[in-house]
Motif scaffolding. Structure first.
Motif, mmCIF file in Angstrom:
data_model
loop_
_atom_site.group_PDB
_atom_site.id
_atom_site.type_symbol
_atom_site.label_atom_id
_atom_site.label_comp_id
_atom_site.label_asym_id
_atom_site.label_seq_id
_atom_site.Cartn_x
_atom_site.Cartn_y
_atom_site.Cartn_z
ATOM 1 N N LEU A 56 35.368 -8.533 -9.161
ATOM 2 C CA LEU A 56 34.460 -9.176 -8.671
ATOM 3 C C LEU A 56 33.512 -8.726 -7.767
ATOM 4 C CD1 LEU A 56 33.966 -12.395 -8.436
ATOM 5 C CD2 LEU A 56 35.693 -12.625 -6.839
ATOM 6 N N ALA A 57 33.789 -7.711 -6.775
ATOM 7 C CA ALA A 57 33.020 -7.237 -5.741
ATOM 8 C C ALA A 57 31.971 -6.507 -6.449
ATOM 9 C CB ALA A 57 33.425 -6.273 -4.920
ATOM 10 N N PRO A 58 31.999 -5.599 -7.422
ATOM 11 C CA PRO A 58 30.685 -5.170 -7.989
ATOM 12 C C PRO A 58 29.631 -6.237 -8.752
ATOM 13 C CG PRO A 58 32.917 -3.795 -8.741
ATOM 14 C CD PRO A 58 33.260 -5.014 -7.986
ATOM 15 N N PHE A 59 30.698 -7.236 -9.520
ATOM 16 C CA PHE A 59 29.933 -8.219 -9.835
ATOM 17 C C PHE A 59 28.861 -8.915 -9.096
ATOM 18 C CE2 PHE A 59 29.328 -12.835 -11.004
ATOM 19 C CZ PHE A 59 28.790 -12.541 -12.397
ATOM 20 N N VAL A 60 29.425 -9.177 -8.020
ATOM 21 C CA VAL A 60 28.812 -9.931 -6.821
ATOM 22 C C VAL A 60 27.577 -9.291 -6.464
ATOM 23 C CG1 VAL A 60 28.887 -10.864 -4.436
ATOM 24 C CG2 VAL A 60 30.582 -11.651 -6.247
ATOM 25 N N GLY A 61 27.927 -7.804 -6.340
ATOM 26 C CA GLY A 61 26.772 -6.793 -6.067
ATOM 27 C C GLY A 61 25.660 -6.827 -6.878
ATOM 28 N N VAL A 62 25.979 -6.750 -8.094
ATOM 29 C CA VAL A 62 24.928 -6.697 -9.066
ATOM 30 C C VAL A 62 24.229 -8.265 -9.229
ATOM 31 C CG1 VAL A 62 24.525 -6.572 -11.711
ATOM 32 C CG2 VAL A 62 26.152 -5.123 -10.774
ATOM 33 N N VAL A 63 24.978 -9.176 -9.073
ATOM 34 C CA VAL A 63 24.185 -10.358 -8.990
ATOM 35 C C VAL A 63 23.127 -10.569 -7.693
ATOM 36 C CG1 VAL A 63 24.504 -12.864 -8.166
ATOM 37 C CG2 VAL A 63 25.865 -11.848 -10.108
ATOM 38 N N GLU A 64 23.650 -9.812 -6.391
ATOM 39 C CA GLU A 64 22.503 -9.782 -5.457
ATOM 40 C C GLU A 64 21.523 -8.912 -5.460
ATOM 41 O OE1 GLU A 64 26.088 -11.139 -2.039
ATOM 42 O OE2 GLU A 64 25.894 -9.089 -2.069
ATOM 43 N N LEU A 65 21.851 -7.779 -6.107
ATOM 44 C CA LEU A 65 20.959 -6.850 -6.494
ATOM 45 C C LEU A 65 19.637 -7.189 -7.027
ATOM 46 C CD1 LEU A 65 23.049 -3.554 -7.086
ATOM 47 C CD2 LEU A 65 20.575 -3.631 -5.722
ATOM 48 N N VAL A 66 20.197 -7.975 -8.386
ATOM 49 C CA VAL A 66 19.276 -8.314 -9.526
ATOM 50 C C VAL A 66 18.554 -9.885 -8.961
ATOM 51 C CG1 VAL A 66 19.169 -9.252 -11.873
ATOM 52 C CG2 VAL A 66 20.547 -7.213 -11.443
ATOM 53 N N GLY A 67 19.450 -10.602 -8.103
ATOM 54 C CA GLY A 67 18.769 -11.862 -7.943
ATOM 55 C C GLY A 67 17.765 -11.532 -6.656
ATOM 56 N N GLY A 68 18.104 -10.677 -5.678
ATOM 57 C CA GLY A 68 17.257 -10.412 -4.680
ATOM 58 C C GLY A 68 15.983 -9.722 -5.184
ATOM 59 N N THR A 69 16.083 -8.672 -6.052
ATOM 60 C CA THR A 69 14.963 -8.034 -6.488
ATOM 61 C C THR A 69 14.074 -9.194 -7.331
ATOM 62 O OG1 THR A 69 16.125 -6.046 -7.012
ATOM 63 C CG2 THR A 69 14.194 -6.449 -8.550
ATOM 64 N N LEU A 70 14.418 -10.064 -8.058
ATOM 65 C CA LEU A 70 13.735 -11.156 -8.876
ATOM 66 C C LEU A 70 13.053 -11.982 -7.942
ATOM 67 C CD1 LEU A 70 16.291 -11.914 -11.637
ATOM 68 C CD2 LEU A 70 14.129 -10.884 -11.971
ATOM 69 N N LEU A 71 13.849 -12.418 -6.735
ATOM 70 C CA LEU A 71 13.049 -13.052 -5.665
ATOM 71 C C LEU A 71 11.877 -12.309 -5.162
ATOM 72 C CD1 LEU A 71 16.059 -15.000 -3.821
ATOM 73 C CD2 LEU A 71 14.617 -15.677 -5.765
ATOM 74 N N LEU A 72 12.289 -11.180 -4.636
ATOM 75 C CA LEU A 72 11.150 -10.360 -4.002
ATOM 76 C C LEU A 72 9.837 -10.279 -5.138
ATOM 77 C CD1 LEU A 72 13.235 -7.382 -2.629
ATOM 78 C CD2 LEU A 72 11.521 -9.173 -1.390
ATOM 79 N N LEU A 73 10.256 -10.336 -6.338
ATOM 80 C CA LEU A 73 8.683 -10.196 -7.306
ATOM 81 C C LEU A 73 8.454 -11.505 -7.665
ATOM 82 C CD1 LEU A 73 10.582 -7.568 -9.808
ATOM 83 C CD2 LEU A 73 8.598 -7.119 -8.378
ATOM 84 N N GLY A 74 9.188 -12.586 -7.274
ATOM 85 C CA GLY A 74 8.733 -14.025 -7.871
ATOM 86 C C GLY A 74 8.751 -13.972 -9.119
ATOM 87 N N LEU A 75 9.732 -13.721 -9.868
ATOM 88 C CA LEU A 75 10.123 -13.521 -11.464
ATOM 89 C C LEU A 75 11.224 -14.122 -11.713
ATOM 90 C CD1 LEU A 75 9.215 -12.457 -14.265
ATOM 91 C CD2 LEU A 75 10.863 -10.407 -13.538
#
Length: 147
Positions: A56-75
């Motif tokens: 669960l921890a690595p899964f949540v980490g990936v969700v936050e990494l990918v989600g945060g990056t997508l938000l920063l890009l506005g993608l």
């Protein structure tokens, strides 16, 4: 047509400020789950009592990494906001509600200010979209030109 609606946004340019704040915090938190697994990743998830913390921890980490990056890009902003909202709801339920029950409202309010800010920021982006200064806006404009 649905994909175009997912990308479209009537939000003002200032939406960029919310996107950058929310995206940067999620990206940073995702990275830290891998940099400091004992304190913020698997170890924390174990301490909290979440199931299968090593998964669960690595899964949540990936969700936050990918989600945060997508938000920063506005993608794919609206789509990216959904798992981040779920992430924050679980975080509040698993870490802040116990504080509320054991130490009271003011202690919980102090400890949860970032969680509620991130939840509301992600909800805002789900509702209004990425705004005009985003990859979504460029993709949406391109789709309009092709019609």
């Amino acid at each position: 047509m649905r994909f175009e609606r997912l990308l479209s946004s009537e939000a003002p340019p200032a939406t960029l400020l919310i996107r950058v704040m929310v995206g940067a915090v999620f990206l940073s938190e995702g990275i830290q789950k891998f940099l400091y697994p004992g304190e913020l990743g698997v170890g924390r998830f174990t301490k909290i009592g979440l199931p299968a913390p090593e998964v669960l921890a690595p899964f949540v980490g990936v969700v936050e990494l990918v989600g945060g990056t997508l938000l920063l890009l506005g993608l794919l902003t609206r789509l990216a906001a959904v798992p981040l909202i779920i992430d924050m709801l679980v975080a509040i339920a698993s870490t802040k509600v116990p504080i509320l029950l054991s130490r009271g409202f003011w202690s919980m309010a102090h400890e949860s200010r970032t969680d509620f800010s991130m939840l509301l920021g992600a909800l805002f982006l789900l509702l209004v979209g990425a705004g005009p200064w985003s990859v979504d806006a460029r993709l949406s404009a391109g789709a309009e030109r092709r019609k």
